[in-house]
Design a protein around this motif. Structure first.
Motif, PDB file in Angstrom:
ATOM      1  N   ASP A   1      -1.929 -15.146 -21.822  1.00  0.00           N
ATOM      2  CA  ASP A   1      -0.463 -15.191 -21.810  1.00  0.00           C
ATOM      3  C   ASP A   1       0.141 -14.329 -22.909  1.00  0.00           C
ATOM      4  OD1 ASP A   1      -0.339 -16.906 -19.629  1.00  0.00           O
ATOM      5  OD2 ASP A   1      -0.318 -18.701 -20.880  1.00  0.00           O
TER       6      ASP A   1
ATOM      7  N   LEU B   1      -8.682 -20.542 -19.314  1.00  0.00           N
ATOM      8  CA  LEU B   1      -8.293 -19.368 -18.530  1.00  0.00           C
ATOM      9  C   LEU B   1      -8.899 -19.419 -17.142  1.00  0.00           C
ATOM     10  CD1 LEU B   1      -8.941 -16.567 -21.190  1.00  0.00           C
ATOM     11  CD2 LEU B   1      -6.766 -17.678 -20.645  1.00  0.00           C
TER      12      LEU B   1
ATOM     13  N   VAL C   1     -12.867 -11.490 -15.420  1.00  0.00           N
ATOM     14  CA  VAL C   1     -11.684 -11.267 -16.251  1.00  0.00           C
ATOM     15  C   VAL C   1     -10.750 -12.473 -16.191  1.00  0.00           C
ATOM     16  CG1 VAL C   1     -11.809  -8.759 -16.006  1.00  0.00           C
ATOM     17  CG2 VAL C   1     -10.438 -10.053 -14.399  1.00  0.00           C
TER      18      VAL C   1
ATOM     19  N   TYR D   1     -12.038  -7.382 -24.720  1.00  0.00           N
ATOM     20  CA  TYR D   1     -10.613  -7.505 -24.451  1.00  0.00           C
ATOM     21  C   TYR D   1     -10.172  -6.185 -23.848  1.00  0.00           C
ATOM     22  CZ  TYR D   1      -5.577  -7.840 -25.240  1.00  0.00           C
ATOM     23  OH  TYR D   1      -4.223  -7.855 -25.070  1.00  0.00           O
TER      24      TYR D   1
ATOM     25  N   GLU E   1      -0.607 -11.064 -25.576  1.00  0.00           N
ATOM     26  CA  GLU E   1      -1.473  -9.921 -25.869  1.00  0.00           C
ATOM     27  C   GLU E   1      -2.093 -10.053 -27.258  1.00  0.00           C
ATOM     28  OE1 GLU E   1       0.727  -6.318 -25.387  1.00  0.00           O
ATOM     29  OE2 GLU E   1       1.037  -6.647 -23.250  1.00  0.00           O
TER      30      GLU E   1
ATOM     31  N   TRP F   1      -4.288  -4.657 -19.572  1.00  0.00           N
ATOM     32  CA  TRP F   1      -3.983  -5.786 -18.693  1.00  0.00           C
ATOM     33  C   TRP F   1      -3.889  -7.109 -19.448  1.00  0.00           C
ATOM     34  CZ3 TRP F   1      -7.928  -4.702 -14.193  1.00  0.00           C
ATOM     35  CH2 TRP F   1      -7.536  -3.537 -13.519  1.00  0.00           C
ATOM     36  N   GLY F   2      -4.287  -7.127 -20.729  1.00  0.00           N
ATOM     37  CA  GLY F   2      -4.260  -8.364 -21.497  1.00  0.00           C
ATOM     38  C   GLY F   2      -5.321  -9.356 -21.070  1.00  0.00           C
ATOM     39  N   ASN F   3      -6.522  -8.854 -20.757  1.00  0.00           N
ATOM     40  CA  ASN F   3      -7.597  -9.703 -20.241  1.00  0.00           C
ATOM     41  C   ASN F   3      -8.739  -9.892 -21.227  1.00  0.00           C
ATOM     42  OD1 ASN F   3      -6.389  -9.971 -17.736  1.00  0.00           O
ATOM     43  ND2 ASN F   3      -7.521  -8.301 -16.825  1.00  0.00           N
TER      44      ASN F   3
ATOM     45  N   HIS G   1      -6.823 -13.573 -17.628  1.00  0.00           N
ATOM     46  CA  HIS G   1      -5.598 -13.042 -18.209  1.00  0.00           C
ATOM     47  C   HIS G   1      -5.042 -13.966 -19.291  1.00  0.00           C
ATOM     48  CE1 HIS G   1      -2.041 -10.550 -18.428  1.00  0.00           C
ATOM     49  NE2 HIS G   1      -1.319 -11.657 -18.406  1.00  0.00           N
TER      50      HIS G   1
END
Length: 102
Positions: free
Chosen positions: A33, A18, A29, A54, A35, A58-60, A31
Motif C-alpha cells: 500500500d 499481502l 509478487v 522490491y 512505496e 509497481w510497489g511490489n 503489492h
C-alpha cells in the motif's frame, strides 16, 4: 533481510499481510500500500533464485523462484532460506504475512 534503506522502510510497515500472485512462472509478487524508498540503492539489479526483492515501479515485494534477469527498478532486499517449492508450487493467488523474526 539485508541492511539497506529499502529494507528499513519495509521493516517499519511490518507485520503485513499481502496477497501474492504469480508473474511469468518465475516470481510471486505482492503489492504494498505504501512505496518503499530506493534512496542509496542501485538503479536496478539481477536477482538470483531465492532472493527477496522490491520492484519500485509497481510497489511490489517479490519472491524470486526463477531467473528473471536484470531489470531497472529492482532492489534485492534479502534471501529466502529453506525450500522454495513452498512458494513456487502455489498454483493460484495466496496470502502471506511478512513479519520480523523474533
Amino acid at each position: 533481510m539485508w541492511d539497506n534503506p529499502t529494507v528499513r522502510a519495509l521493516l517499519e510497515q511490518l507485520p503485513l499481510t499481502l496477497s501474492f500472485e504469480d508473474l511469468h512462472g518465475e516470481e510471486k509478487v505482492g503489492h504494498l500500500d505504501r512505496e518503499l524508498t530506493m534512496d542509496g540503492m542501485p538503479d536496478g539489479d539481477d536477482p538470483k533464485v531465492g532472493d527477496l526483492g522490491y520492484y519500485a515501479p509497481w510497489g511490489n515485494v517479490v519472491l524470486y523462484y526463477g531467473d528473471v534477469g536484470r531489470w531497472d527498478g529492482i532492489a534485492r532486499i534479502g534471501r529466502i532460506h529453506g525450500n522454495l517449492s513452498v512458494i513456487s508450487d502455489q498454483t493460484g493467488d495466496f496470502t502471506a504475512t511478512l513479519e520480523a523474526a523474533k
